[in-house]
Motif scaffolding. Structure first.
Motif, PDB file in Angstrom:
ATOM      1  N   LEU A   1       0.851  -1.184   0.000  1.00 44.14           N
ATOM      2  CA  LEU A   1       0.000   0.000   0.000  1.00 44.14           C
ATOM      3  C   LEU A   1       0.888   1.235   0.000  1.00 44.14           C
ATOM      4  O   LEU A   1       2.016   1.200   0.485  1.00 44.14           O
ATOM      5  CB  LEU A   1      -0.891   0.013   1.244  1.00 44.14           C
ATOM      6  CG  LEU A   1      -1.912  -1.111   1.335  1.00 44.14           C
ATOM      7  CD1 LEU A   1      -2.620  -1.059   2.682  1.00 44.14           C
ATOM      8  CD2 LEU A   1      -2.924  -1.004   0.205  1.00 44.14           C
TER       9      LEU A   1
ATOM     10  N   ASP B   1       0.975   5.720   4.268  1.00 45.70           N
ATOM     11  CA  ASP B   1      -0.183   6.407   4.836  1.00 45.70           C
ATOM     12  C   ASP B   1       0.318   7.374   5.918  1.00 45.70           C
ATOM     13  O   ASP B   1       0.647   6.954   7.034  1.00 45.70           O
ATOM     14  CB  ASP B   1      -1.137   5.363   5.421  1.00 45.70           C
ATOM     15  CG  ASP B   1      -2.410   5.980   5.977  1.00 45.70           C
ATOM     16  OD1 ASP B   1      -2.422   7.206   6.228  1.00 45.70           O
ATOM     17  OD2 ASP B   1      -3.375   5.237   6.162  1.00 45.70           O
TER      18      ASP B   1
ATOM     19  N   ALA C   1      -1.237   9.741   7.550  1.00 38.83           N
ATOM     20  CA  ALA C   1      -2.140   9.889   8.701  1.00 38.83           C
ATOM     21  C   ALA C   1      -1.907   8.759   9.697  1.00 38.83           C
ATOM     22  O   ALA C   1      -1.836   8.991  10.914  1.00 38.83           O
ATOM     23  CB  ALA C   1      -3.586   9.894   8.222  1.00 38.83           C
ATOM     24  N   ALA C   2      -1.762   7.560   9.184  1.00 43.82           N
ATOM     25  CA  ALA C   2      -1.515   6.420  10.070  1.00 43.82           C
ATOM     26  C   ALA C   2      -0.156   6.536  10.742  1.00 43.82           C
ATOM     27  O   ALA C   2       0.005   6.162  11.916  1.00 43.82           O
ATOM     28  CB  ALA C   2      -1.611   5.121   9.276  1.00 43.82           C
TER      29      ALA C   2
ATOM     30  N   THR D   1       6.487  -0.081   7.097  1.00 42.81           N
ATOM     31  CA  THR D   1       6.348   0.846   8.211  1.00 42.81           C
ATOM     32  C   THR D   1       6.946   0.200   9.445  1.00 42.81           C
ATOM     33  O   THR D   1       6.764  -0.993   9.678  1.00 42.81           O
ATOM     34  CB  THR D   1       4.879   1.167   8.483  1.00 42.81           C
ATOM     35  OG1 THR D   1       4.304   1.728   7.306  1.00 42.81           O
ATOM     36  CG2 THR D   1       4.743   2.189   9.605  1.00 42.81           C
TER      37      THR D   1
ATOM     38  N   THR E   1      -6.987  11.254  11.300  1.00 43.76           N
ATOM     39  CA  THR E   1      -7.732  10.539  10.277  1.00 43.76           C
ATOM     40  C   THR E   1      -7.505  11.245   8.951  1.00 43.76           C
ATOM     41  O   THR E   1      -7.002  12.355   8.905  1.00 43.76           O
ATOM     42  CB  THR E   1      -9.243  10.523  10.576  1.00 43.76           C
ATOM     43  OG1 THR E   1      -9.687  11.882  10.643  1.00 43.76           O
ATOM     44  CG2 THR E   1      -9.521   9.808  11.878  1.00 43.76           C
TER      45      THR E   1
ATOM     46  N   CYS F   1      -6.393  11.350   4.665  1.00 44.83           N
ATOM     47  CA  CYS F   1      -5.227  11.053   3.842  1.00 44.83           C
ATOM     48  C   CYS F   1      -4.669  12.355   3.289  1.00 44.83           C
ATOM     49  O   CYS F   1      -5.364  13.356   3.205  1.00 44.83           O
ATOM     50  CB  CYS F   1      -5.607  10.149   2.671  1.00 44.83           C
ATOM     51  SG  CYS F   1      -6.257   8.568   3.183  1.00 44.83           S
TER      52      CYS F   1
ATOM     53  N   SER G   1      -3.770  14.869   0.648  1.00 41.78           N
ATOM     54  CA  SER G   1      -4.206  15.221  -0.704  1.00 41.78           C
ATOM     55  C   SER G   1      -3.272  16.288  -1.220  1.00 41.78           C
ATOM     56  O   SER G   1      -3.470  17.472  -0.958  1.00 41.78           O
ATOM     57  CB  SER G   1      -5.638  15.765  -0.684  1.00 41.78           C
ATOM     58  OG  SER G   1      -6.515  14.817  -0.142  1.00 41.78           O
TER      59      SER G   1
END
Lengths: 105, 182
Positions: A9, A12, A14-15, B10, B26, B28, B30
């Protein structure tokens, strides 16, 4: 999220920030590096060095840090990102710099 | 180290002993069009603004991403923290001298842009901000990692010094206390 396994993926952000959140921490610094036209920045990273940097950030700055990276990102996409949170902003920035240095070495 | 081409990895460090995990973020990223200030005249409201609504740090970050000449982007988020060691805070109420605060924030973006060859943006909360929520966010895109982090930290330091924002600390014991800054 904590395994370091590739997940296919996109990174991310935000994660990544969520992974270092703590109600006792007042500052979070994040560095996002995008792949340059010459492909600079992709490739393998040393997991041992990264874990050592996390431990150092926790010990020296009371910080919590996380990193994400892509092996072969296309130009313009995210190569790596580092987030670090701490009680105060100076410590958050210092911890972020420390982990970025380990990741980009 | 696991390795697979095109894979994303990660890795998260162990939390310090005092840390408690909580999910705050929360949404994403942009990526925008790099609308932040980079040594040119820009719409100040697009790069430096006050808001009474919850801050989205990735929105601020998205405003500076998109310039191919600047490969690194740094973002800082200041969050209301539970300072239980002193006197437990539950909410910070932010008040700003609105016009002057936004002008000063835009000026800081402009100065950082010139000083660090960066594209910069920032936002600051007004109103009641509970523990765990962001009160200020600043983002800078620059040609290198160090420059991006230096620019971002420089901006946040200047916000604390120069932007006319005050906060009323509301404590769990019912008391209140005014102070200046984010």
């Amino acid at each position: 999220m904590s395994t370091g396994e590739p997940d296919d993926l996109p990174i991310d952000l935000a994660a990544l920030m969520a992974s270092v959140a703590d109600p006792a921490h007042g500052g979070t610094a994040m560095l996002v590096h995008h792949c340059e036209a010459d492909g600079n920045g992709g490739g393998n990273h040393d997991a041992a060095a990264l874990d050592a940097a996390f431990a150092d950030a926790a010990t020296r700055f009371g910080a919590r840090a996380a990193a994400a990276w892509s092996d072969a990102p296309p130009t313009g996409s995210i190569t790596y990102a580092v987030a670090a949170s701490a009680a105060h902003r100076a410590e958050a920035f210092a911890a972020c710099r420390l982990v970025v240095a380990a990741l980009s070495a | 180290m696991p390795h697979r081409r095109d894979g994303a990895h990660t890795r998260v460090g162990e939390a310090p002993a005092c840390a408690r995990e909580v999910r705050l973020w929360t949404g994403c990223l942009s990526p925008g069009s790099g609308r932040g200030y980079a040594g040119r005249i820009a719409d100040d409201a697009d790069i430096a603004w006050l808001t009474a609504h919850p801050l989205d740090a990735l929105d601020v970050l998205g405003r500076v991403v998109g310039d191919g000449a600047r490969s690194a982007t740094a973002v800082f988020v200041g969050t209301v923290r539970a300072d239980a060691d002193v006197r437990e805070v539950v909410v910070l109420d932010y008040e700003a001298y609105a016009g002057m605060a936004e002008r000063e924030m835009a000026a800081i973006c402009a100065e950082a842009a010139e000083r660090f060859d960066a594209v910069c943006a920032m936002a600051h909360r007004t109103g009641a901000v509970p523990v765990g929520q962001p009160s200020v966010a600043a983002a800078c895109a620059a040609p290198g990692d160090e420059a991006a982090l230096d620019a971002c930290e420089w901006m946040v330091d200047r916000v604390k010094e120069r932007v006319p924002v005050w906060k009323l600390q509301r404590f769990a014991d019912g008391g209140t206390e005014w102070s200046q800054g984010a």
